[in-house]
Design a protein around this motif. Structure first.
Motif, PDB file in Angstrom:
ATOM      1  N   ILE A  16       1.886  16.360   6.524  1.00 60.96           N
ATOM      2  CA  ILE A  16       1.662  16.563   5.106  1.00 60.96           C
ATOM      3  C   ILE A  16       2.905  16.213   4.298  1.00 60.96           C
ATOM      4  O   ILE A  16       2.818  15.619   3.210  1.00 60.96           O
ATOM      5  CB  ILE A  16       1.218  18.027   4.827  1.00 60.96           C
ATOM      6  N   LEU A  17       4.098  16.537   4.836  1.00 65.13           N
ATOM      7  CA  LEU A  17       5.338  16.188   4.145  1.00 65.13           C
ATOM      8  C   LEU A  17       5.535  14.674   4.152  1.00 65.13           C
ATOM      9  O   LEU A  17       5.983  14.100   3.154  1.00 65.13           O
ATOM     10  CB  LEU A  17       6.525  16.878   4.810  1.00 65.13           C
ATOM     11  N   ARG A  18       5.199  14.039   5.274  1.00 64.51           N
ATOM     12  CA  ARG A  18       5.296  12.576   5.338  1.00 64.51           C
ATOM     13  C   ARG A  18       4.453  11.944   4.241  1.00 64.51           C
ATOM     14  O   ARG A  18       4.897  11.053   3.506  1.00 64.51           O
ATOM     15  CB  ARG A  18       4.802  12.085   6.700  1.00 64.51           C
ATOM     16  N   ALA A  19       3.208  12.391   4.092  1.00 61.42           N
ATOM     17  CA  ALA A  19       2.304  11.815   3.101  1.00 61.42           C
ATOM     18  C   ALA A  19       2.811  12.053   1.679  1.00 61.42           C
ATOM     19  O   ALA A  19       2.820  11.139   0.847  1.00 61.42           O
ATOM     20  CB  ALA A  19       0.905  12.400   3.278  1.00 61.42           C
ATOM     21  N   VAL A  20       3.244  13.285   1.401  1.00 59.46           N
ATOM     22  CA  VAL A  20       3.737  13.618   0.059  1.00 59.46           C
ATOM     23  C   VAL A  20       4.995  12.822  -0.263  1.00 59.46           C
ATOM     24  O   VAL A  20       5.144  12.274  -1.366  1.00 59.46           O
ATOM     25  CB  VAL A  20       4.004  15.134  -0.050  1.00 59.46           C
ATOM     26  N   LEU A  26       6.931   6.183  -3.584  1.00 56.27           N
ATOM     27  CA  LEU A  26       6.305   4.949  -4.043  1.00 56.27           C
ATOM     28  C   LEU A  26       6.073   4.993  -5.548  1.00 56.27           C
ATOM     29  O   LEU A  26       6.359   4.023  -6.264  1.00 56.27           O
ATOM     30  CB  LEU A  26       4.983   4.726  -3.307  1.00 56.27           C
ATOM     31  N   VAL A  27       5.545   6.106  -6.038  1.00 54.05           N
ATOM     32  CA  VAL A  27       5.300   6.234  -7.478  1.00 54.05           C
ATOM     33  C   VAL A  27       6.608   6.107  -8.262  1.00 54.05           C
ATOM     34  O   VAL A  27       6.684   5.392  -9.277  1.00 54.05           O
ATOM     35  CB  VAL A  27       4.604   7.574  -7.792  1.00 54.05           C
ATOM     36  N   ILE A  28       7.651   6.797  -7.791  1.00 51.10           N
ATOM     37  CA  ILE A  28       8.943   6.745  -8.491  1.00 51.10           C
ATOM     38  C   ILE A  28       9.483   5.320  -8.507  1.00 51.10           C
ATOM     39  O   ILE A  28       9.969   4.834  -9.538  1.00 51.10           O
ATOM     40  CB  ILE A  28       9.954   7.699  -7.835  1.00 51.10           C
ATOM     41  N   ILE A  82       1.617   2.328   1.813  1.00 49.43           N
ATOM     42  CA  ILE A  82       0.442   3.205   1.732  1.00 49.43           C
ATOM     43  C   ILE A  82      -0.069   3.541   3.122  1.00 49.43           C
ATOM     44  O   ILE A  82      -0.447   4.687   3.410  1.00 49.43           O
ATOM     45  CB  ILE A  82      -0.654   2.534   0.879  1.00 49.43           C
ATOM     46  N   ALA A  83      -0.064   2.546   4.022  1.00 46.87           N
ATOM     47  CA  ALA A  83      -0.492   2.788   5.399  1.00 46.87           C
ATOM     48  C   ALA A  83       0.425   3.803   6.083  1.00 46.87           C
ATOM     49  O   ALA A  83      -0.042   4.692   6.812  1.00 46.87           O
ATOM     50  CB  ALA A  83      -0.508   1.475   6.176  1.00 46.87           C
ATOM     51  N   ALA A  84       1.735   3.684   5.826  1.00 52.64           N
ATOM     52  CA  ALA A  84       2.676   4.642   6.409  1.00 52.64           C
ATOM     53  C   ALA A  84       2.443   6.042   5.842  1.00 52.64           C
ATOM     54  O   ALA A  84       2.558   7.043   6.558  1.00 52.64           O
ATOM     55  CB  ALA A  84       4.112   4.197   6.140  1.00 52.64           C
ATOM     56  N   VAL A  92       4.903   1.673  13.358  1.00 53.17           N
ATOM     57  CA  VAL A  92       5.041   0.274  12.945  1.00 53.17           C
ATOM     58  C   VAL A  92       5.041   0.136  11.432  1.00 53.17           C
ATOM     59  O   VAL A  92       5.873  -0.574  10.847  1.00 53.17           O
ATOM     60  CB  VAL A  92       3.916  -0.579  13.572  1.00 53.17           C
ATOM     61  N   THR A  93       4.098   0.818  10.752  1.00 54.95           N
ATOM     62  CA  THR A  93       4.045   0.691   9.298  1.00 54.95           C
ATOM     63  C   THR A  93       5.284   1.286   8.635  1.00 54.95           C
ATOM     64  O   THR A  93       5.724   0.804   7.598  1.00 54.95           O
ATOM     65  CB  THR A  93       2.777   1.365   8.754  1.00 54.95           C
ATOM     66  N   GLY A  94       5.861   2.311   9.240  1.00 58.66           N
ATOM     67  CA  GLY A  94       7.101   2.863   8.700  1.00 58.66           C
ATOM     68  C   GLY A  94       8.242   1.873   8.798  1.00 58.66           C
ATOM     69  O   GLY A  94       9.032   1.710   7.855  1.00 58.66           O
ATOM     70  N   VAL A  95       8.325   1.189   9.939  1.00 63.11           N
ATOM     71  CA  VAL A  95       9.373   0.181  10.127  1.00 63.11           C
ATOM     72  C   VAL A  95       9.179  -0.977   9.154  1.00 63.11           C
ATOM     73  O   VAL A  95      10.134  -1.445   8.521  1.00 63.11           O
ATOM     74  CB  VAL A  95       9.367  -0.327  11.580  1.00 63.11           C
TER      75      VAL A  95
END
Length: 499
Positions: A16-20, A26-28, A82-84, A92-95
């Motif tokens: 949940i923290l990862r998503a938030v 991203l918004v910022i 967004i995928a990450a 992979v998406t984080g990298v």
């Protein structure tokens, strides 16, 4: 013991923290300016003559990136971002998010001077590349209902607290380096509060809370107290690495410092403040609310993966120490020199003697930045490009200001303009004989070559450029300005600069 610290000092990042975190960052970065996600617009407004590619890009032989390429990279980066955020194809998406953002950030760095407002985002995305959390993730949802494979097991070393520990090191260093720069480059001014008062006074027209700015600048005692408070917070930041008890109070102090800067000066460190979310001990904070038992299961310290992460973390810490000691500004690191000059007031800036220029330039060219002051606000300039009017009775004007006054688009942001002019002046004076820093037509030195590149830009951009006959790059000294380079405006035909 070292491996245990890297893996278990900080709690792992839950889904949940990862998503938030990813979503908020991203918004910022989409709203904030200047942001690497808007690098296409920034580079489109930057003339190649004033662009300085960072060392990593030069090693890759990348001197310029076309805006359409940057726009495409930004869109792809947002997609994997967004995928990450939803936990798809971890890690992979984080990298890929880090690689895309880091590339855009590196390109931007060549057009923004010494701006460090989004370095923390690069550090955070790098750290998140080493974090996997299958709870609250699309990977888990797909695995439960389909044959979707997980790229890593649930007991992978990347489910440890390594990611927030790495980010803690990077962000604590950033705060500490800011304090170290103030002591190194402007100790006397920061000690008595005059430096802070100078910067607050220069920032007063853009202060978001003018009443607070007037309150602080109007009281030397408050300026001294605020300056010492800043130094204590920044230099004390290393305690956050070694003391679990001091970590939360220090993070709150960091936020308070950023908010003070936000209210009374121009920089807005929203990105950095958001990154502090990953440094908080959320299990402990939740337990204080719910009354439950805090804690998280320890991750085994053995194995090649654990050792690899520990070595990587220690190498990063060693690199940060090296950057700090050598005053290096090699991307993606910074020694955070912004607003570190001990300037007391614009009319009391100590100018060098003409005979000192060469020795100062040589030291600055070798990385000793304190030998040749860097301007963080306009009044601190030590060198500039001046436009000489064709009418001998008219006064010369500083080029960047002249472009603004005539409604022309400057070739680059002011912070980068000042950085490039300084670097050219240093290179030029260092290359000349020690006793002859002045311009000479007998041999072409770096500043003269640079001005020849600037001439067509001025002819294309400045309305009524015919009213001016030449550009001169001048270094200020205690005995007046020294002209180190000159270029006639009529010598170079106007043309569209190549990109």
């Amino acid at each position: 013991m070292i491996t245990h610290w890297w893996l278990n000092e900080m709690p792992p990042i839950p889904g949940i923290l990862r998503a938030v975190f990813y979503a908020g960052l991203l918004v910022i970065c989409l709203v904030d300016q200047p942001s690497p996600l808007h690098s296409a617009k920034i580079i489109a407004k930057t003339e190649p003559a004033f662009y300085t590619p960072v060392g990593v890009l030069r090693l890759l032989r990348i001197r310029w990136v076309r805006p359409w390429v940057l726009a495409l990279v930004a869109k792809l980066t947002v997609a994997v971002w967004i995928a990450a955020a939803v936990g798809f194809l971890q890690p992979v998406t984080g990298v890929l998010t880090f690689v895309g953002f880091a590339f855009l950030h590196a390109v931007n760095a060549g057009a923004l001077g010494s701006n460090h407002s989004t370095h923390s985002a690069v550090y955070a995305l790098l750290s998140m590349s080493f974090s996997v959390s299958y709870d609250f993730s699309l990977d888990r949802l797909l695995a439960q209902h389909t044959a979707w494979p997980r790229l890593l097991s649930e007991d992978s070393v990347l489910t440890s607290g390594f990611a927030p520990a790495l980010l803690l090191i990077l962000l604590a260093y950033t705060m500490f380096a800011g304090g170290a720069a103030k002591v190194r480059y402007g100790w006397s001014g920061w000690r008595d509060g005059s430096a802070l008062r100078f910067y607050l006074s220069e920032s007063a027209p853009v202060a978001r809370w003018p009443w607070l700015s007037r309150l602080v600048t109007g009281s030397p005692a408050l300026c001294r107290l605020a300056a010492w408070g800043t130094l204590v917070i920044e230099l004390g930041s290393v305690a956050a690495v070694f003391s679990h008890q001091a970590r939360l109070p220090l993070i709150l102090c960091w936020v308070g410092l950023h908010l003070g800067i936000l209210c009374m000066m121009m920089p807005a460190y929203w990105v950095q403040m958001w990154c502090y979310l990953l440094l908080l001990d959320w299990p402990r904070l939740v337990s204080l609310v719910t009354g439950g038992e805090p804690g998280h299961p320890a991750v085994p310290e053995g194995g090649a993966g654990a050792m690899t992460l520990a070595v990587l973390g220690c190498l990063t810490a060693a690199a940060l120490v090296y950057i700090l000691v050598t005053e290096s500004e090699q991307w993606p690191f910074t020694s955070v020199p912004m607003y570190s000059n001990g300037t007391r007031s614009a009319d009391r800036i100590v100018l060098p003697g003409r005979a000192e220029l060469h020795s100062r330039a040589v030291r600055a060219a070798r990385g000793r930045h304190g030998a040749w002051q860097r301007p963080w606000v306009d009044q601190e300039y030590m060198e500039d490009i001046w436009a000489l009017p064709a009418d001998d009775g008219a006064r010369p004007q500083r080029l960047f200001h002249l472009l603004h006054e005539r409604g022309a688009t400057p070739p680059v942001r002011w912070s980068q303009y000042a950085k490039v002019v300084r670097e050219v002046a240093v290179e030029d004076v260092a290359a000349k004989p020690a006793d002859r820093p002045e311009h000479t037509s007998a041999q072409e030195y770096p500043a003269a070559r640079f001005l020849r590149e600037v001439v067509p830009l001025v002819r294309n951009a400045l309305p009524g450029w015919e009213q001016y006959r030449a550009l001169e790059l001048i270094c200020r000294t205690e005995c007046g300005g020294v002209v180190i380079a000159r270029a006639e405006l009529a010598d170079v035909p106007a043309e569209e600069p190549a990109r």
